[in-house]
Design a protein around this motif. Structure first.
Motif, PDB file in Angstrom:
ATOM      1  N   ARG A  80       0.841  -1.197   0.000  1.00 12.95           N
ATOM      2  CA  ARG A  80       0.000   0.000   0.000  1.00 12.95           C
ATOM      3  C   ARG A  80       0.879   1.250   0.000  1.00 12.95           C
ATOM      4  O   ARG A  80       1.893   1.294   0.690  1.00 12.95           O
ATOM      5  N   ASN A  81       0.445   2.233  -0.765  1.00 12.28           N
ATOM      6  CA  ASN A  81       1.197   3.480  -0.909  1.00 12.28           C
ATOM      7  C   ASN A  81       0.243   4.658  -0.781  1.00 12.28           C
ATOM      8  O   ASN A  81      -0.953   4.530  -1.062  1.00 12.28           O
ATOM      9  N   GLU A 104       3.877   0.784   2.645  1.00 10.16           N
ATOM     10  CA  GLU A 104       3.820  -0.304   3.620  1.00 10.16           C
ATOM     11  C   GLU A 104       3.628  -1.635   2.901  1.00 10.16           C
ATOM     12  O   GLU A 104       2.757  -1.773   2.040  1.00 10.16           O
ATOM     13  N   TYR A 105       4.482  -2.597   3.248  1.00  9.52           N
ATOM     14  CA  TYR A 105       4.278  -3.975   2.799  1.00  9.52           C
ATOM     15  C   TYR A 105       3.851  -4.785   4.018  1.00  9.52           C
ATOM     16  O   TYR A 105       4.488  -4.711   5.078  1.00  9.52           O
ATOM     17  N   GLN A 106       2.763  -5.552   3.873  1.00  3.77           N
ATOM     18  CA  GLN A 106       2.295  -6.387   4.980  1.00  3.77           C
ATOM     19  C   GLN A 106       2.039  -7.812   4.501  1.00  3.77           C
ATOM     20  O   GLN A 106       1.470  -8.022   3.420  1.00  3.77           O
ATOM     21  N   TYR A 107       2.483  -8.752   5.338  1.00  3.57           N
ATOM     22  CA  TYR A 107       2.234 -10.176   5.097  1.00  3.57           C
ATOM     23  C   TYR A 107       1.359 -10.693   6.231  1.00  3.57           C
ATOM     24  O   TYR A 107       1.602 -10.385   7.406  1.00  3.57           O
ATOM     25  N   GLY A 124       5.194  -6.730   8.857  1.00  2.00           N
ATOM     26  CA  GLY A 124       5.371  -5.800   7.766  1.00  2.00           C
ATOM     27  C   GLY A 124       6.474  -4.793   7.999  1.00  2.00           C
ATOM     28  O   GLY A 124       7.113  -4.759   9.055  1.00  2.00           O
ATOM     29  N   VAL A 125       6.691  -3.966   6.983  1.00  2.00           N
ATOM     30  CA  VAL A 125       7.661  -2.871   7.044  1.00  2.00           C
ATOM     31  C   VAL A 125       6.976  -1.604   6.531  1.00  2.00           C
ATOM     32  O   VAL A 125       6.115  -1.662   5.655  1.00  2.00           O
ATOM     33  N   VAL A 126       7.349  -0.463   7.113  1.00  3.40           N
ATOM     34  CA  VAL A 126       6.743   0.824   6.760  1.00  3.40           C
ATOM     35  C   VAL A 126       7.845   1.853   6.542  1.00  3.40           C
ATOM     36  O   VAL A 126       8.828   1.891   7.281  1.00  3.40           O
ATOM     37  N   ASN A 127       7.682   2.679   5.529  1.00  5.94           N
ATOM     38  CA  ASN A 127       8.561   3.826   5.319  1.00  5.94           C
ATOM     39  C   ASN A 127       7.677   5.043   5.044  1.00  5.94           C
ATOM     40  O   ASN A 127       6.813   4.993   4.166  1.00  5.94           O
ATOM     41  N   GLN A 128       7.880   6.106   5.811  1.00 11.09           N
ATOM     42  CA  GLN A 128       7.091   7.320   5.641  1.00 11.09           C
ATOM     43  C   GLN A 128       8.013   8.530   5.622  1.00 11.09           C
ATOM     44  O   GLN A 128       8.815   8.719   6.525  1.00 11.09           O
ATOM     45  N   ASN A 145      10.169   8.285   8.937  1.00 10.61           N
ATOM     46  CA  ASN A 145       9.796   7.303   9.947  1.00 10.61           C
ATOM     47  C   ASN A 145       9.836   5.925   9.296  1.00 10.61           C
ATOM     48  O   ASN A 145       9.115   5.679   8.334  1.00 10.61           O
ATOM     49  N   ARG A 146      10.687   5.058   9.841  1.00 10.66           N
ATOM     50  CA  ARG A 146      10.795   3.683   9.325  1.00 10.66           C
ATOM     51  C   ARG A 146      10.465   2.720  10.448  1.00 10.66           C
ATOM     52  O   ARG A 146      10.807   2.963  11.603  1.00 10.66           O
ATOM     53  N   SER A 147       9.814   1.623  10.110  1.00  7.30           N
ATOM     54  CA  SER A 147       9.484   0.652  11.152  1.00  7.30           C
ATOM     55  C   SER A 147       9.314  -0.744  10.567  1.00  7.30           C
ATOM     56  O   SER A 147       9.011  -0.911   9.381  1.00  7.30           O
ATOM     57  N   VAL A 148       9.527  -1.730  11.430  1.00  5.93           N
ATOM     58  CA  VAL A 148       9.192  -3.128  11.155  1.00  5.93           C
ATOM     59  C   VAL A 148       8.299  -3.591  12.299  1.00  5.93           C
ATOM     60  O   VAL A 148       8.448  -3.131  13.429  1.00  5.93           O
ATOM     61  N   TYR A 149       7.368  -4.471  12.008  1.00 10.42           N
ATOM     62  CA  TYR A 149       6.446  -4.908  13.052  1.00 10.42           C
ATOM     63  C   TYR A 149       5.995  -6.341  12.810  1.00 10.42           C
ATOM     64  O   TYR A 149       6.073  -6.860  11.690  1.00 10.42           O
ATOM     65  N   ALA A 150       5.509  -6.963  13.879  1.00 12.83           N
ATOM     66  CA  ALA A 150       4.928  -8.300  13.800  1.00 12.83           C
ATOM     67  C   ALA A 150       3.936  -8.450  14.945  1.00 12.83           C
ATOM     68  O   ALA A 150       4.130  -7.891  16.029  1.00 12.83           O
ATOM     69  N   GLN A 151       2.863  -9.188  14.687  1.00 11.22           N
ATOM     70  CA  GLN A 151       1.860  -9.423  15.722  1.00 11.22           C
ATOM     71  C   GLN A 151       1.252 -10.813  15.554  1.00 11.22           C
ATOM     72  O   GLN A 151       0.990 -11.249  14.437  1.00 11.22           O
ATOM     73  N   TRP A 152       1.037 -11.474  16.700  1.00 14.77           N
ATOM     74  CA  TRP A 152       0.459 -12.820  16.745  1.00 14.77           C
ATOM     75  C   TRP A 152      -0.876 -12.725  17.469  1.00 14.77           C
ATOM     76  O   TRP A 152      -0.945 -12.284  18.605  1.00 14.77           O
TER      77      TRP A 152
END
Length: 197
Positions: A80-81, A104-107, A124-128, A145-152
């Motif tokens: 998504r952009n 943002e790329y999300q899996y 996912g990873v985010v770049n703003q 702003n850059r980030s990586v994230y994961a959630q279960w």
């Protein structure tokens, strides 16, 4: 004493490229012409502007959101952009323009685990990138702003719970200001058809 006139247009197109593959684009454009005031006419009448205190303000807001998605049996990929522009002119004396570029790329993956109704992993990873151009009020500024994230997330009987983390990096005008991991956890209990804790 604060008249406002607005015009807004929106569009959204979604196209199926192949089985499970979708591409699309959404867009919006807003023009707002208004007058704002900074002083009340008196301490007992805060709803009316004092004489000569209204300032003409002209705003433009627009965004374009291109995206690409793939949905399989158990997984989903999405890219998504967004390009967002905010322009404000204050009485022809000063202006500010803010531009945001977001990607943002999300899996997402669904698992079948015995005893659980639902188990989902999201990562996912985010770049703003944000840029501000302004003569007087803000000056020229930029942030990244850059980030990586994961959630279960899991659902079991009347309980839903999740745990996740996000690592963020904030760069302001070329200097690293913050770099921290953020952790989160939550639990939700359904105690009746209309009540949750």
């Amino acid at each position: 004493g604060e008249p406002s006139r607005r015009f807004r247009a929106n569009a959204h197109v979604r196209y199926q490229l192949a089985k499970g593959w979708y591409a699309g684009i959404a867009a919006s454009y807003l023009i707002d012409s208004t007058r704002l005031y900074s002083f009340w006419v008196s301490d007992t009448n805060a709803y009316a502007p004092a004489a000569t205190t209204t300032i003409a303000q002209h705003n433009k807001r627009s965004f374009i959101d291109p995206y690409l998605e793939y949905t399989g049996k158990k997984s989903k990929h999405s890219l998504r952009n967004r390009f967002f522009r905010s322009y404000t002119n204050y009485g022809n004396q000063d202006f500010s323009q803010g531009d945001m570029y977001y990607t943002e790329y999300q899996y997402q993956r669904h698992f079948k685990i015995s005893g659980f109704e639902q188990t989902v992993l999201s990562a996912g990873v985010v770049n703003q990138l944000n840029k501000i151009t302004s003569d007087i009020i803000y000056g020229d500024q930029n942030t990244t702003n850059r980030s990586v994230y994961a959630q279960w997330d899991q659902k079991w009987r009347f309980l839903s719970y999740g745990i996740g983390f996000r690592h963020e990096q904030l760069i302001v005008n070329g200097s690293l200001k913050e770099q921290n991991p953020v952790f989160r956890a939550g639990i939700n209990a359904k105690v009746s058809p209309t009540s949750h804790i």
